[in-house]
Design a protein around this motif. Structure first.
Motif, PDB file in Angstrom:
ATOM      1  N   VAL A  64       0.809  -1.221   0.000  1.00 33.15           N
ATOM      2  CA  VAL A  64       0.000   0.000   0.000  1.00 33.15           C
ATOM      3  C   VAL A  64       0.845   1.274   0.000  1.00 33.15           C
ATOM      4  N   THR A  68       0.372   4.322  -2.553  1.00 34.84           N
ATOM      5  CA  THR A  68      -0.085   5.614  -2.043  1.00 34.84           C
ATOM      6  C   THR A  68       0.852   6.736  -2.488  1.00 34.84           C
ATOM      7  N   VAL A  71       0.329   7.384  -6.251  1.00 36.36           N
ATOM      8  CA  VAL A  71      -0.911   8.121  -6.529  1.00 36.36           C
ATOM      9  C   VAL A  71      -0.773   9.572  -6.083  1.00 36.36           C
ATOM     10  N   GLU A  72      -0.161   9.804  -4.941  1.00 34.00           N
ATOM     11  CA  GLU A  72       0.009  11.177  -4.433  1.00 34.00           C
ATOM     12  C   GLU A  72       0.901  11.997  -5.364  1.00 34.00           C
ATOM     13  N   TRP A  75      -1.089  12.232  -9.125  1.00 30.02           N
ATOM     14  CA  TRP A  75      -2.355  12.949  -9.270  1.00 30.02           C
ATOM     15  C   TRP A  75      -2.668  13.910  -8.129  1.00 30.02           C
ATOM     16  N   PRO A  77      -4.446  13.657  -5.236  1.00 30.37           N
ATOM     17  CA  PRO A  77      -5.871  13.781  -4.898  1.00 30.37           C
ATOM     18  C   PRO A  77      -6.049  14.317  -3.477  1.00 30.37           C
ATOM     19  N   VAL A  81     -10.216  11.309  -0.945  1.00 30.17           N
ATOM     20  CA  VAL A  81     -10.011  10.320  -2.003  1.00 30.17           C
ATOM     21  C   VAL A  81      -9.001   9.261  -1.534  1.00 30.17           C
ATOM     22  N   HIS A  82      -7.949   9.721  -0.876  1.00 25.95           N
ATOM     23  CA  HIS A  82      -6.990   8.769  -0.311  1.00 25.95           C
ATOM     24  C   HIS A  82      -7.692   7.834   0.673  1.00 25.95           C
ATOM     25  N   ALA A  84     -10.830   7.047   0.805  1.00 26.28           N
ATOM     26  CA  ALA A  84     -11.782   6.187   0.100  1.00 26.28           C
ATOM     27  C   ALA A  84     -11.079   5.051  -0.650  1.00 26.28           C
ATOM     28  N   ILE A  85      -9.861   5.281  -1.074  1.00 25.49           N
ATOM     29  CA  ILE A  85      -9.115   4.240  -1.804  1.00 25.49           C
ATOM     30  C   ILE A  85      -8.377   3.304  -0.847  1.00 25.49           C
ATOM     31  N   TRP A  86      -7.589   3.867   0.054  1.00 31.44           N
ATOM     32  CA  TRP A  86      -6.634   3.077   0.817  1.00 31.44           C
ATOM     33  C   TRP A  86      -7.228   2.372   2.028  1.00 31.44           C
ATOM     34  N   LEU A  89      -8.820  -0.861   0.838  1.00 34.87           N
ATOM     35  CA  LEU A  89      -7.768  -1.749   0.340  1.00 34.87           C
ATOM     36  C   LEU A  89      -6.979  -2.377   1.484  1.00 34.87           C
TER      37      LEU A  89
END
Length: 160
Positions: A64, A68, A71-72, A75, A77, A81-82, A84-86, A89
């Motif tokens: 993860v 992470t 993605v950071e 994009w 976010p 959003v972090h 909601a995704i991580w 997961l």
């Protein structure tokens, strides 16, 4: 006959008895069965404790955290959003890996003869080997697979 370490660990990963590979290792999600329902191997000796959880934390963290960071950096976010995704997961990976990792730890303890499994390991090592079809059990405890040279060896041994 004792299975190889890789086979025992794979059986534990699948949630199967490390000895026979057919009986279930767990009677509930994280509760190890007292004995194998198929071969009767006692499994209540295990002392997995918190080690499987520590291993899962390490594995999930190594999956993860790089994702992470990627993605950071790619994009950027927002924090929701972090989350909601991580969070899902991490939860799914942790719960999904916990039982297989505990199975592997129990299988490792079983194979290595750790804790109460030492007596069972000594019994496995001293038990006579089961002969497979086509393999001859000799009087000195060794095994011989028949082949073209086997007859000559037996003939030479009988002539002595």
């Amino acid at each position: 006959m004792e299975p190889k370490a890789g086979v025992a660990l794979l059986n534990g990963l699948r949630g199967r008895c490390p000895a026979c590979g057919t009986g279930r290792l767990f009677r509930r999600f994280m509760k190890v069965a007292d004995a194998c329902e198929s071969c009767g191997e006692p499994l209540h000796h295990h002392r997995a404790d918190d080690f499987p959880a520590y291993l899962v934390i390490v594995v999930v963290g190594h999956i993860v955290v790089p994702l992470t960071l990627y993605v950071e950096l790619a994009w950027a976010p927002s924090y929701w959003v972090h989350a909601a995704i991580w969070l899902p997961l991490v939860l799914i990976l942790s719960l999904g890996l916990l039982q297989p990792v505990k199975g592997m730890v129990v299988a490792l303890q079983w194979h290595a003869g750790m804790h109460g499994f030492a007596a069972a390991k000594r019994a496995r090592r001293s038990a006579p080997l089961r002969s497979a079809p086509g393999i001859e059990q000799l009087g000195d405890g060794s095994r011989r697979q028949p082949g073209p040279e086997t007859g000559l060896e037996q003939h030479a041994a009988g002539a002595r």
